[in-house]
Design a protein around this motif. Structure first.
Motif, mmCIF file in Angstrom:
data_model
loop_
_atom_site.group_PDB
_atom_site.id
_atom_site.type_symbol
_atom_site.label_atom_id
_atom_site.label_comp_id
_atom_site.label_asym_id
_atom_site.label_seq_id
_atom_site.Cartn_x
_atom_site.Cartn_y
_atom_site.Cartn_z
ATOM 1 N N UNK A 60 0.838 -1.201 0.000
ATOM 2 C CA UNK A 60 0.000 0.000 0.000
ATOM 3 C C UNK A 60 0.872 1.250 0.000
ATOM 4 N N UNK A 61 1.929 1.235 0.803
ATOM 5 C CA UNK A 61 2.813 2.403 0.848
ATOM 6 C C UNK A 61 3.465 2.640 -0.512
ATOM 7 N N UNK A 62 3.870 1.568 -1.177
ATOM 8 C CA UNK A 62 4.454 1.718 -2.514
ATOM 9 C C UNK A 62 3.465 2.379 -3.469
ATOM 10 N N UNK A 63 2.209 1.939 -3.413
ATOM 11 C CA UNK A 63 1.199 2.501 -4.312
ATOM 12 C C UNK A 63 0.898 3.956 -3.961
ATOM 13 N N UNK A 78 -3.310 11.490 -0.121
ATOM 14 C CA UNK A 78 -2.800 12.077 1.125
ATOM 15 C C UNK A 78 -3.535 11.509 2.339
ATOM 16 N N UNK A 79 -4.858 11.445 2.239
ATOM 17 C CA UNK A 79 -5.645 10.953 3.373
ATOM 18 C C UNK A 79 -5.376 9.473 3.628
ATOM 19 N N UNK A 80 -5.380 8.678 2.563
ATOM 20 C CA UNK A 80 -5.156 7.246 2.729
ATOM 21 C C UNK A 80 -3.769 6.933 3.265
ATOM 22 N N UNK A 81 -2.762 7.633 2.740
ATOM 23 C CA UNK A 81 -1.386 7.403 3.193
ATOM 24 C C UNK A 81 -1.230 7.837 4.650
ATOM 25 N N UNK A 82 -1.852 8.962 5.008
ATOM 26 C CA UNK A 82 -1.774 9.425 6.395
ATOM 27 C C UNK A 82 -2.426 8.416 7.343
ATOM 28 N N UNK A 83 -3.564 7.853 6.943
ATOM 29 C CA UNK A 83 -4.219 6.841 7.780
ATOM 30 C C UNK A 83 -3.325 5.615 7.946
ATOM 31 N N UNK A 90 5.307 2.507 15.678
ATOM 32 C CA UNK A 90 6.449 3.424 15.683
ATOM 33 C C UNK A 90 7.770 2.691 15.906
ATOM 34 N N UNK A 91 7.713 1.510 16.518
ATOM 35 C CA UNK A 91 8.939 0.746 16.761
ATOM 36 C C UNK A 91 9.366 -0.012 15.507
ATOM 37 N N UNK A 92 8.407 -0.657 14.839
ATOM 38 C CA UNK A 92 8.728 -1.451 13.652
ATOM 39 C C UNK A 92 8.905 -0.590 12.406
ATOM 40 N N UNK A 93 8.125 0.493 12.314
ATOM 41 C CA UNK A 93 8.173 1.353 11.122
ATOM 42 C C UNK A 93 8.256 2.819 11.553
ATOM 43 N N UNK A 94 9.372 3.229 12.134
ATOM 44 C CA UNK A 94 9.461 4.608 12.645
ATOM 45 C C UNK A 94 9.311 5.663 11.555
ATOM 46 N N UNK A 95 9.871 5.409 10.382
ATOM 47 C CA UNK A 95 9.762 6.383 9.301
ATOM 48 C C UNK A 95 8.333 6.568 8.842
ATOM 49 N N UNK A 96 7.620 5.454 8.722
ATOM 50 C CA UNK A 96 6.222 5.526 8.285
ATOM 51 C C UNK A 96 5.376 6.265 9.314
ATOM 52 N N UNK A 97 5.582 5.964 10.574
ATOM 53 C CA UNK A 97 4.801 6.621 11.621
ATOM 54 C C UNK A 97 5.070 8.129 11.645
ATOM 55 N N UNK A 102 3.320 15.075 8.610
ATOM 56 C CA UNK A 102 3.491 15.905 7.413
ATOM 57 C C UNK A 102 2.341 15.699 6.432
ATOM 58 N N UNK A 103 1.902 14.464 6.273
ATOM 59 C CA UNK A 103 0.797 14.185 5.350
ATOM 60 C C UNK A 103 -0.495 14.834 5.835
ATOM 61 N N UNK A 104 -0.740 14.737 7.133
ATOM 62 C CA UNK A 104 -1.943 15.335 7.699
ATOM 63 C C UNK A 104 -1.921 16.853 7.544
ATOM 64 N N UNK A 105 -0.765 17.451 7.808
ATOM 65 C CA UNK A 105 -0.655 18.906 7.682
ATOM 66 C C UNK A 105 -0.907 19.343 6.241
#
Length: 278
Positions: A60-63, A78-83, A90-97, A102-105
């Motif tokens: 999903x992140x790739x898409x 933007x909305x889907x990626x932010x969700x 945050x421990x397994x995927x700190x960058x994604x979290x 930024x996406x929400x803003x």
């Protein structure tokens, strides 16, 4: 030639029907036919994100990223990626979290009053829930699920009393009718009478089973059969849980049939729209 709107309509109908895999197939078919399209990348991403599994989250992140590379201001992306980022560990995927902020803003800067912004705000509220609130929501969902079992069991009895033929002959494109027809087909007959009875009176049977479980555990301790905490009494709850699983399995199978039929019909409509090249 099939248009972008046609593919989007197919994806939307399949998504609303709960056919996540079918959404992905339709979106990918559109991308193969039309080339890169932000809207189709959005549907492809949503079809993966709805599975809520690590492998699908990665896809999903790739898409989402592929779509935003084409249109960085696409509200749905933007909305889907932010969700997706909000629910990331945050421990397994700190960058994604971290990307959720930024996406929400960005979304709120572009369209603060949009439906996408409202949907994201609801997701942010869910992400802020505490552990106890999650447990409370899980309990509420369990209560709703048990109500579904009792409701479907009573509907099944009414359908069987009417002969069942009317339900079997109902419009197969109607989702509710498809579930009812599959329930009649799977749970009719004397062999399933206990299942129907327990489902129809689930609330009473559950309360009685809980009482029997407590009494049984107390008797086992008093007679010295067990010396400490006993779980044997909770076997009284097993029939109710099995009935819940049976009705849930029937519903799941019926919904899968409905999605398959819908996907076939939408694909057939696409084939009629697409001219054969000589």
């Amino acid at each position: 030639m099939t248009t972008l709107d046609t593919y989007e309509t197919r994806c939307e109908q399949l998504f609303l029907a709960g056919g996540n895999a079918a959404v992905r197939r339709a979106a990918q078919e559109g991308l193969d036919a039309l080339g890169p399209q932000p809207d189709l990348y959005c549907w492809l991403a949503l079809g993966h994100a709805a599975e809520d599994e690590d492998d699908h989250d990665d896809l999903a992140e790739e898409a989402f990223r592929a779509g935003l590379a084409l249109d960085r201001d696409h509200l749905g992306l933007l909305a889907g990626y932010a969700e997706l980022c909000l629910r990331a560990d945050a421990f397994d995927h700190p960058g994604r979290a971290d990307r959720a902020v930024a996406l929400s803003r960005r979304l709120k800067e572009l369209a603060p009053e949009s439906a996408e912004a409202d949907r994201l705000a609801a997701a942010e509220r869910r992400a802020r829930r505490g552990h106890w609130e999650d447990l409370r929501m899980a309990a509420v969902q369990g209560t709703i699920a048990s109500g579904h079992t009792q409701e479907h069991a009573r509907t099944l009895d009414a359908d069987l009393a009417a002969g069942g033929d009317a339900v079997r002959a109902a419009d197969p494109t109607d989702r509710a009718a498809a579930v009812r027809a599959a329930t009649v087909e799977a749970l009719a007959g004397p062999r399933n009478a206990p299942v129907r009875f327990l489902g129809r009176h689930r609330t009473v049977v559950w309360a009685l089973s809980c009482c029997l479980a407590l009494v049984t555990n107390q008797l086992l301790r008093q007679t010295g059969t067990v010396e400490s905490l006993s779980l044997w009494g909770y076997l009284w709850l097993l029939p109710v849980l099995l009935v819940d699983r049976r009705f849930a399995a029937v519903r799941k199978e019926a919904e899968a049939r409905y999605v398959t039929r819908l996907e076939t019909e939408l694909a057939a409509g696409h084939d009629r729209e697409t001219p054969v090249r000589s």
